[in-house]
Design an enzyme around this catalytic site. Structure first.
Site, PDB file in Angstrom:
ATOM      1  N   SER A  51     -71.432 -61.386   5.684  1.00 58.92           N
ATOM      2  CA  SER A  51     -71.992 -62.778   5.338  1.00 58.92           C
ATOM      3  C   SER A  51     -73.521 -62.469   5.140  1.00 58.92           C
ATOM      4  O   SER A  51     -74.111 -63.502   4.297  1.00 58.92           O
ATOM      5  CB  SER A  51     -71.725 -63.906   5.924  1.00 58.92           C
ATOM      6  OG  SER A  51     -70.396 -64.487   5.906  1.00 58.92           O
ATOM      7  N   ASP A  71     -60.884 -68.826   5.537  1.00 61.89           N
ATOM      8  CA  ASP A  71     -62.193 -68.970   5.961  1.00 61.89           C
ATOM      9  C   ASP A  71     -62.195 -68.995   7.456  1.00 61.89           C
ATOM     10  O   ASP A  71     -61.496 -68.744   8.173  1.00 61.89           O
ATOM     11  CB  ASP A  71     -62.648 -70.438   5.657  1.00 61.89           C
ATOM     12  CG  ASP A  71     -64.189 -70.707   5.536  1.00 61.89           C
ATOM     13  OD1 ASP A  71     -64.706 -70.736   4.749  1.00 61.89           O
ATOM     14  OD2 ASP A  71     -64.534 -70.760   6.792  1.00 61.89           O
ATOM     15  N   HIS A 112     -64.617 -76.210   5.557  1.00 66.17           N
ATOM     16  CA  HIS A 112     -65.795 -76.971   5.544  1.00 66.17           C
ATOM     17  C   HIS A 112     -65.880 -78.581   4.840  1.00 66.17           C
ATOM     18  O   HIS A 112     -67.013 -78.999   4.715  1.00 66.17           O
ATOM     19  CB  HIS A 112     -67.063 -76.160   5.055  1.00 66.17           C
ATOM     20  CG  HIS A 112     -66.947 -74.997   5.914  1.00 66.17           C
ATOM     21  ND1 HIS A 112     -67.917 -74.883   6.665  1.00 66.17           N
ATOM     22  CD2 HIS A 112     -66.476 -73.875   5.877  1.00 66.17           C
ATOM     23  CE1 HIS A 112     -67.751 -73.562   7.621  1.00 66.17           C
ATOM     24  NE2 HIS A 112     -66.926 -72.875   6.868  1.00 66.17           N
ATOM     25  N   CYS A 126     -69.906 -70.576   4.571  1.00 67.35           N
ATOM     26  CA  CYS A 126     -68.347 -70.921   4.007  1.00 67.35           C
ATOM     27  C   CYS A 126     -67.829 -69.811   3.213  1.00 67.35           C
ATOM     28  O   CYS A 126     -68.277 -69.500   1.940  1.00 67.35           O
ATOM     29  CB  CYS A 126     -68.496 -72.120   3.125  1.00 67.35           C
ATOM     30  SG  CYS A 126     -66.839 -72.841   2.358  1.00 67.35           S
TER      31      CYS A 126
END
Length: 675
Positions: free
Chosen positions: A326, A365, A371, A384
């Site tokens: 990420s 996720d 989320h 996210c």
């Protein structure tokens, strides 16, 4: 009875006498003419040739190897020094039977077969009067043994030569690299005149990349020698020119702090100045002692390093390729804005998974349950996955590829160090070329969160983070800050271009704010500080593939199957002075990597100004002993701890593959990944 004799013919006798005289004179003239002609031939037409041949019997031109340039950090701390060692050399002009001479010297000088093979390779191409090294760094016992039998070995000498040592051993090994004996392959490619009398050449790191600057220019001296090669007198000398001194952008204190964070762990930390591209610290862990390689590492020691499961010889900062996870989401989010796919107000509802239209496969996720309602700021703050799955499906792999490459992914950064890995940013064309298969839509989703075939190096992550921090100014990372010596070399400490971005300056600032939120209240909140503001992004990269529908169960995995932890960030957020990329192999999650970055930030932003870390004499002495060097061997007057970066060191310039760690990831994320 009287006998009568005829009277002499006086005129005839005179004529005969004169002819004999003329013949004799002619012979004398002819002989003198031949002698004069030969004299003219030798003394006029071939004077240089025969004069040189005559002088070579007593006058020799001996090469003088240049001293290698010194390497310093940005504050003048000496990182690579020269010291004198005793060396056994041989000149083939003075030795009739080289093979038997070397064989006889083996027990006296402690020569092993590697020494002999290396010598034989060099002596074949050496000039007749050049002295070739038999063995470097002789000890006192070997010198004493040779002294007793020196008279038996005309043409063999014990000389003093300069060699290299690295005061801080493992600390800078992967960046500075090391020098080593010139091997057969190098011998075929180097300029033998430039390296006459030289035994060492840069092998990796700065030592190799800047070999031409560090090596210097050789000199020579003309000497009169006897039949045994002993020097009778010196006739002339051209001094060698020492190589350039290099001042690196690295900071000893920051390098020390970064190294301490990775002690006993596998990983890498890269810190750079986002304004200039200068590398402030570069650590790959575990490391190795470069001093072992200078005079020739033993097979036992090399095998131990090569076969070590933790791969200490491998520079993870430049060569280690990992799924970036990420950490790339800020770059990707800006790409969505660039192509008008999203804006800062674009929202999605995250149920905890995503699936492509017409496909029941769920891309999950990391947060079970999702989320909720998410915009771009929240997607960065809470990392996210579903938001970026959605973005990627709309943007498409072609646009993603074009955008991400502007930040350096999928290509070498161009850093001034050898053996950099380019990583991989996949594309349909790449897959067809390498795997003979079409690109699948699910692969785009996987790539969107830094997984699948997408891999990057720590130096690429540091560069991309720097570009985000400085609002799109492209930088080429570099470790050389300045070069001082006889060879000029320009240094570029400025951006070399700008990312083509269809957004506004405000978009860059909003992304910076989102990354600040990551630290203040998001996935990186564990390193929040009131002393200054950090902007960052955590990341987690899967190592072990998890089948669809299966839950990630850490308890059944081995230590080396655990997820990698990653972190990128910069500080201070409003005026970035340092950007950092961290990879912690099998660190489980990005928060662990962020914890390693915090002390590095603290040192640069707070401690460095008032309490900088400087090396101690104990550290230097310990490294010398490890390298087998006695402190007394060092040239007197050398300040091996620190030097004035604006001054030339006060030294006599005339003194004499391992397999890379590669984390495999599934083609699509199929299990929970905790940021």
């Amino acid at each position: 009875m009287k006998q009568h004799f005829p009277l002499k013919n006086v005129q005839q006798e005179k004529r005969l006498f004169r002819s004999r005289i003329f013949i004799a004179i002619g012979l004398v003239v002819l002989c003198f003419s031949a002698l004069i002609a030969r004299y003219v031939y030798l003394q006029i037409f071939h004077f240089n040739e025969f004069a040189t041949a005559s002088d070579n019997n007593r006058i020799r031109l001996q090469p003088l190897a240049p001293a290698r340039g010194y390497i310093y950090d940005r504050n003048g701390v000496l990182l690579a020094d020269n010291y004198p060692v005793f060396t056994a050399t041989l000149s083939k002009a003075d030795v009739d039977d080289i093979d038997n001479t070397v064989k006889a010297l083996m027990p006296i000088l402690g020569l092993n077969q590697e020494d002999v093979d290396r010598f034989n390779s060099r002596i074949k191409t050496a000039k007749k009067t050049e002295r070739v090294t038999l063995k470097l760094n002789l000890n006192e016992t070997e010198i004493a043994k040779f002294s007793e039998v020196k008279y038996k070995f005309p043409g063999v000498k014990i000389e003093t030569q300069m060699t290299r040592y690295y005061p801080y051993g493992e600390l800078f090994a992967h960046v500075i690299g090391y020098v080593g004996r010139i091997n057969d392959k190098e011998l075929k490619s180097i300029n033998k005149d430039v390296y006459a009398g030289t035994n060492l050449i840069g092998k990796i790191g700065v030592e190799k990349y800047y070999e031409d600057l560090l090596h210097g220019t050789p000199g020579n001296e003309s000497v009169e020698a006897d039949a045994h090669g002993n020097v009778l007198r010196y006739l002339g000398r051209k001094d060698p020119v020492r190589g350039n001194d290099l001042y690196l952008s690295l900071d000893y204190g920051l390098q020390t702090v970064a190294s301490e964070q990775l002690a006993g762990r596998r990983g890498a930390i890269v810190a750079m100045d986002p304004r200039t591209g200068e590398i402030l610290a570069m650590v790959s862990s575990p490391s190795f002692n470069p001093n072992l390689f200078v005079s020739g590492i033993s097979s036992k020691d090399y095998t131990a390093l090569r076969d070590n499961l933790d791969q200490p010889l491998y520079n993870r900062a430049l060569q280690g390729v990992y799924p970036p996870g990420s950490t790339i989401k800020p770059v990707e989010g800006l790409g969505g804005i660039n192509y008008n796919v999203i804006n800062w107000g674009t929202k999605i509802v995250d149920p905890g998974y995503f699936h492509l239209p017409g496909d029941s496969h769920k891309f999950r996720d990391w947060k079970k349950g999702g989320h909720g309602i998410v915009d771009l700021n929240k997607a960065i703050q809470e990392s996210c996955d579903t938001y970026f799955y959605t973005l990627a499906s709309q943007m498409g792999i072609e646009h993603m590829n074009d955008w991400m490459r502007q930040f350096g992914f999928g290509a070498k950064t161009g850093i001034d160090l050898p053996n950099e890995n380019s990583g991989l940013y996949p594309s349909p064309e790449w897959k067809m070329r390498t795997r003979k298969a079409k690109w699948l839509r699910g692969e785009t989703i996987s790539v969107s969160i830094g997984q699948g075939a997408f891999t990057a190096t720590p130096i690429q992550l540091a560069m991309a983070t720097s570009i985000v921090s400085n609002q799109g100014n492209h930088l080429i990372p570099h470790v050389l800050s300045s070069s001082k010596g006889s060879k000029p070399f320009p240094i570029r400490n400025a951006p070399d271009g700008k990312v083509v971005f269809n957004g506004t300056e405000d978009d860059w600032l909003k992304m910076r704010e989102a990354m600040v939120n990551v630290i203040n209240s998001g996935t990186g909140r564990g390193i929040r500080t009131s002393a200054y503001q950090i902007a960052g992004k955590t990341g987690t990269a899967q190592v072990k593939s998890i089948a669809q529908g299966k839950k990630y169960n850490e308890s059944i995995l081995t230590e080396r199957q655990l997820d990698h932890g990653l972190f990128v960030g910069f500080a201070p957020a409003d005026n970035p002075q340092i950007a950092i990329a961290v990879i912690l192999e099998n660190g489980r999650h990005g928060g662990a990597a962020a914890q390693l970055a915090r002390p590095v930030f603290d040192y640069w932003m707070v401690q460095r100004k008032n309490n900088p870390i400087r090396p101690t004499l104990h550290q230097v002495t310990g490294s010398l002993m490890t390298a087998g060097i006695q402190p007394g061997q060092l040239p007197s007057g050398d300040n091996i701890l620190q030097a004035d970066p604006n001054a030339v060191p006060n030294k006599d310039k005339n003194k004499p593959k391992a397999k890379p760690p590669h984390a495999t990831a599934p083609s699509a994320p199929q299990a929970e990944i905790t940021e």
